[in-house]
Scaffold this motif. Structure first.
Motif, PDB file in Angstrom:
ATOM      1  N   ARG A   1      -7.750  14.423  -1.590  1.00 13.64           N
ATOM      2  CA  ARG A   1      -8.452  13.709  -2.916  1.00 13.64           C
ATOM      3  C   ARG A   1      -8.285  12.200  -2.520  1.00 13.64           C
ATOM      4  NH1 ARG A   1      -4.713  17.599  -6.876  1.00 13.64           N
ATOM      5  NH2 ARG A   1      -5.951  19.216  -6.620  1.00 13.64           N
ATOM      6  N   SER A   2      -8.232  11.767  -1.343  1.00  9.73           N
ATOM      7  CA  SER A   2      -7.921  10.317  -0.921  1.00  9.73           C
ATOM      8  C   SER A   2      -8.865   9.253  -1.474  1.00  9.73           C
ATOM      9  CB  SER A   2      -8.063  10.242   0.598  1.00  9.73           C
ATOM     10  OG  SER A   2      -9.249  10.609   1.163  1.00  9.73           O
ATOM     11  N   ASN A   3     -10.091   9.730  -1.591  1.00 11.07           N
ATOM     12  CA  ASN A   3     -10.885   8.651  -2.367  1.00 11.07           C
ATOM     13  C   ASN A   3     -10.749   8.404  -3.703  1.00 11.07           C
ATOM     14  OD1 ASN A   3     -12.920   8.127   0.163  1.00 11.07           O
ATOM     15  ND2 ASN A   3     -13.611  10.381  -0.088  1.00 11.07           N
ATOM     16  N   GLU A   4     -10.656   9.350  -4.469  1.00  6.59           N
ATOM     17  CA  GLU A   4     -10.504   8.978  -5.675  1.00  6.59           C
ATOM     18  C   GLU A   4      -9.042   8.530  -6.021  1.00  6.59           C
ATOM     19  OE1 GLU A   4     -10.464  13.813  -5.536  1.00  6.59           O
ATOM     20  OE2 GLU A   4     -11.422  12.041  -4.518  1.00  6.59           O
ATOM     21  N   LEU A   5      -7.832   8.957  -5.235  1.00  2.71           N
ATOM     22  CA  LEU A   5      -6.742   8.529  -5.657  1.00  2.71           C
ATOM     23  C   LEU A   5      -6.525   6.939  -5.220  1.00  2.71           C
ATOM     24  CD1 LEU A   5      -4.459  11.346  -4.038  1.00  2.71           C
ATOM     25  CD2 LEU A   5      -4.564  10.546  -6.419  1.00  2.71           C
ATOM     26  N   ALA A   6      -7.273   6.679  -4.062  1.00  2.78           N
ATOM     27  CA  ALA A   6      -7.682   5.189  -3.720  1.00  2.78           C
ATOM     28  C   ALA A   6      -8.356   4.493  -4.621  1.00  2.78           C
ATOM     29  CB  ALA A   6      -8.130   5.345  -2.148  1.00  2.78           C
ATOM     30  N   ALA A   7      -9.247   4.907  -5.127  1.00  2.68           N
ATOM     31  CA  ALA A   7     -10.164   4.168  -5.949  1.00  2.68           C
ATOM     32  C   ALA A   7      -9.294   3.555  -7.310  1.00  2.68           C
ATOM     33  CB  ALA A   7     -11.214   4.993  -6.304  1.00  2.68           C
ATOM     34  N   LEU A   8      -8.504   4.489  -7.816  1.00  7.97           N
ATOM     35  CA  LEU A   8      -7.545   4.561  -8.881  1.00  7.97           C
ATOM     36  C   LEU A   8      -6.530   3.362  -8.595  1.00  7.97           C
ATOM     37  CD1 LEU A   8      -6.521   5.311 -11.616  1.00  7.97           C
ATOM     38  CD2 LEU A   8      -4.957   7.208 -10.349  1.00  7.97           C
ATOM     39  N   MET A   9      -6.274   3.476  -7.194  1.00  6.01           N
ATOM     40  CA  MET A   9      -5.071   2.380  -6.787  1.00  6.01           C
ATOM     41  C   MET A   9      -5.753   1.287  -6.793  1.00  6.01           C
ATOM     42  SD  MET A   9      -2.697   2.620  -3.274  1.00  6.01           S
ATOM     43  CE  MET A   9      -2.585   4.033  -3.357  1.00  6.01           C
ATOM     44  N   SER A  10      -6.734   0.926  -6.349  1.00  7.67           N
ATOM     45  CA  SER A  10      -7.674  -0.251  -6.516  1.00  7.67           C
ATOM     46  C   SER A  10      -7.833  -0.967  -7.945  1.00  7.67           C
ATOM     47  CB  SER A  10      -8.970  -0.301  -5.780  1.00  7.67           C
ATOM     48  OG  SER A  10      -8.974   0.220  -4.418  1.00  7.67           O
ATOM     49  N   MET A  11      -8.184   0.196  -8.723  1.00 12.07           N
ATOM     50  CA  MET A  11      -8.209  -0.320 -10.285  1.00 12.07           C
ATOM     51  C   MET A  11      -6.837  -0.814 -10.831  1.00 12.07           C
ATOM     52  SD  MET A  11     -10.749   2.419 -11.276  1.00 12.07           S
ATOM     53  CE  MET A  11     -12.471   2.866 -10.609  1.00 12.07           C
ATOM     54  N   GLU A  12      -5.736   0.012 -10.503  1.00 11.33           N
ATOM     55  CA  GLU A  12      -4.325  -0.085 -10.729  1.00 11.33           C
ATOM     56  C   GLU A  12      -3.614  -1.329 -10.297  1.00 11.33           C
ATOM     57  OE1 GLU A  12      -0.844   3.064 -12.214  1.00 11.33           O
ATOM     58  OE2 GLU A  12      -1.954   3.113 -10.239  1.00 11.33           O
ATOM     59  N   ASN A  13      -3.671  -1.749  -9.071  1.00  8.67           N
ATOM     60  CA  ASN A  13      -2.922  -2.640  -8.541  1.00  8.67           C
ATOM     61  C   ASN A  13      -3.597  -3.665  -7.769  1.00  8.67           C
ATOM     62  OD1 ASN A  13      -3.192  -1.526  -6.002  1.00  8.67           O
ATOM     63  ND2 ASN A  13      -1.030  -1.252  -5.663  1.00  8.67           N
ATOM     64  N   GLY A  14      -4.960  -3.380  -7.657  1.00  6.59           N
ATOM     65  CA  GLY A  14      -5.920  -4.585  -6.769  1.00  6.59           C
ATOM     66  C   GLY A  14      -5.865  -4.246  -5.388  1.00  6.59           C
ATOM     67  N   LYS A  15      -5.655  -3.207  -4.819  1.00 10.18           N
ATOM     68  CA  LYS A  15      -5.691  -3.378  -3.379  1.00 10.18           C
ATOM     69  C   LYS A  15      -7.102  -2.862  -3.065  1.00 10.18           C
ATOM     70  CE  LYS A  15      -1.595  -1.537  -1.183  1.00 10.18           C
ATOM     71  NZ  LYS A  15      -0.734  -0.526  -0.445  1.00 10.18           N
ATOM     72  N   ASN A  16      -7.707  -3.567  -1.832  1.00  9.11           N
ATOM     73  CA  ASN A  16      -8.860  -3.402  -1.356  1.00  9.11           C
ATOM     74  C   ASN A  16      -9.025  -1.901  -0.928  1.00  9.11           C
ATOM     75  OD1 ASN A  16      -8.504  -3.055   1.404  1.00  9.11           O
ATOM     76  ND2 ASN A  16      -8.538  -5.420   1.446  1.00  9.11           N
ATOM     77  N   ARG A  17     -10.356  -1.588  -0.574  1.00  6.88           N
ATOM     78  CA  ARG A  17     -10.623   0.046  -0.523  1.00  6.88           C
ATOM     79  C   ARG A  17      -9.763   0.525   0.947  1.00  6.88           C
ATOM     80  NH1 ARG A  17     -16.822   1.111  -0.036  1.00  6.88           N
ATOM     81  NH2 ARG A  17     -16.698   0.121  -2.213  1.00  6.88           N
TER      82      ARG A  17
END
Length: 520
Positions: free
Chosen positions: A112-128
């Motif tokens: 699930r790395s893609n959707e978890l990473a995308a959520l993280m980008s939205m939640e705390n601002g990390k780039n992809r």
């Protein structure tokens, strides 16, 4: 199963279109999760009139990422009681059976790395790339800890005997209910890593994430439940600082892992364990130096410093926030660092080309403004210094990556951890002065060095006071540790145990030794 891309913090190339296609599919899915209410353990009768915190995206404060329900005092007490009950059966579960479940968790996270990473980008601002690395680090931590448990045969070893009729063994056994208090900046890795270590070693665990990591933590708990972690063995308790303080104060908590500020970490070290000593694993940040010799590859040094100073907008405990450069190459290095800094792409964290995203909140912007103002009064801004947020393209908390110079070497900007994209650079006479200044700070988390002379490298490695050190690393002068590759933990003010996450001495910190002698 779709092809899995291995992204780490040292990944420099991201030109494979399949990587980006997978992440962008994850963005589409993660957007359907926005606005969810995040809850943890809820006591019966506690569902009404409980406050929640609205968490908005640092990229765009108009986007609600989640509404985080605050855990009540009763929730906390009931959760710890439930964990204590579940702990007995979990500790009695054969460690090999625990590893089966833990490895299943790691596979679910990677799947699930893609959707978890995308959520993280939205939640705390990390780039992809950083977000994908955070997720995969969590999975790799779990795999590494499983491997360590296996390699040490469950930490159960026969001992010598004094009597032929006796049999003695040394056994490491779990403590009980373990609390994991997590920061916003690594919401998957620093939730999953210590939680998994506690679970693998037979403890139950209670996880208190940051508000800006609560949604990611909730998705981690979906993986835990789906993998087969029993009810009560792992409990999510979202909320603010008051929930963390309640966990530390609760007599039923047997151990604490904390990542955050020095002030809070030291208070936990002092206050936890009133009746008897209890283990505290506190990682308390850093003020991480890079040293550039006159024998360095200056282009590699500039790239390594910029990546470590401005990756995730400087919001890493390992960020390179001070640089000492031998005077003979100071101007040339500074020009190269300015050029690299000016080339960094600032943009929405989900954008393909963005390297620098937003800082987490308005308080970070205020710290930046204060630091820039101080630098303008007492030194010089070599590049950056501007607040960029508020436009249509960058509506959130965006700051220009900033290099400051011409400050005295004892200036507060060389010693205050800011968690913003700002680094201070000073000229020094030689390597000895650089080492003296690097070691003068009470923090000792990470450090970097650039030189092509082996005798200088040896002197740096022998004398630097830091737990994680890198030499000649353009991928990151002071950042980029990976489980099983670079154990991550601090010396001095930066860490309470001297043992490092993602290393071979980490798991024993979650257990206590018992020698068992039996006369046959």
């Amino acid at each position: 199963m779709a092809e899995r891309f291995r992204v780490t913090y040292a990944t420099l190339s991201d030109d494979d279109p399949r990587l980006h296609a997978g992440y962008e599919t994850g963005v589409d899915l993660a957007r359907t999760w926005l606005g969810a209410t995040i809850t943890g353990h809820i006591s019966p009768g506690e569902t009404e009139d409980v406050p929640s915190v609205e968490v908005t995206s640092p990229h765009d404060p108009g986007v609600v990422v989640s509404r985080v329900r605050t855990s009540t005092d009763r929730d906390i007490a009931d959760a710890i009681a439930a964990s204590a009950r579940a702990d007995r059966s979990w500790a009695a579960t054969p460690w090999r059976d625990r590893l089966v479940i833990a490895r299943r968790v790691a596979e679910l996270i990677s799947d699930r790395s893609n959707e978890l990473a995308a959520l993280m980008s939205m939640e705390n601002g990390k780039n992809r790339l950083e977000a994908l690395g955070d997720v995969e680090e969590a999975a790799d931590m779990i795999r590494y800890y499983c491997d360590q448990m296996e390699a040490n045969d469950g930490y159960d070893h026969p001992m010598a005997t004094l009597n032929p009729a006796e049999r003695t063994r040394s056994l490491l056994r779990p403590h009980g209910v373990w609390a994991v208090i997590c920061p916003f900046n690594y919401p998957m890795a620093l939730s999953a890593g210590p939680a998994a270590a506690a679970l693998i070693t037979g403890n139950s665990v209670v996880v208190k994430p940051s508000h800006h990591g609560a949604h990611t933590a909730a998705k981690l708990f979906e993986c835990l439940r789906e993998a087969g972690v029993p009810d009560g063995v792992a409990v999510l308790l979202p909320g603010g600082d008051e929930v963390g303080a309640a966990l530390v104060a609760h007599p039923g908590v047997a151990g604490v892992t904390f990542t955050g500020s020095s002030a809070v970490g030291m208070s936990i070290v002092r206050d936890f364990g009133v009746d008897y000593p209890k283990p505290v694993m506190a990682e308390m940040g850093g003020k991480n130096p890079a040293i550039v010799s006159d024998k360095a590859d200056l282009d590699a040094a500039a790239l390594g410093v910029a990546r470590s100073a401005f990756g995730f907008a400087g919001q890493k405990c390992s960020a390179c926030s001070r640089v000492y450069v031998v005077a003979e190459v100071y101007e040339e290095f500074l020009a190269s660092l300015v050029a690299v800094t000016e080339s960094l792409v600032i943009g929405a964290p989900t954008d393909r080309d963005a390297f620098v995203g937003p800082v987490i909140d308005a308080a970070a912007v205020a710290r930046y403004r204060e630091a820039v103002s101080h630098a303008e009064r007492n030194g010089r801004i070599a590049v950056g210094g501007s607040v960029l947020g508020g436009s249509t393209a960058l509506p959130g908390h965006y700051l220009a990556p900033t290099v400051v110079t011409d400050l005295p070497v004892d200036d507060p900007l060389f010693h205050r951890e800011l968690f913003v994209p700002l680094t201070a650079v000073a000229a020094v006479a030689d390597l000895d002065e650089a080492l003296r200044l690097a070691n003068a700070d009470p923090a000792g988390l990470t450090a970097g060095f650039f030189s092509r002379e082996q005798s200088e490298i040896d002197r740096f490695l022998d004398r630097i006071e830091a737990g994680v050190v890198y030499v000649n690393r353009p991928a990151g002068a002071t950042t980029g540790a990976w489980p099983g590759v670079q154990p991550f933990g601090g010396w001095k003010r930066s860490g309470s145990t001297g043992k490092a996450g993602g290393g071979r001495y980490y798991l024993p910190e979650f257990m206590r030794e018992q020698s068992q002698t039996v006369v046959m």
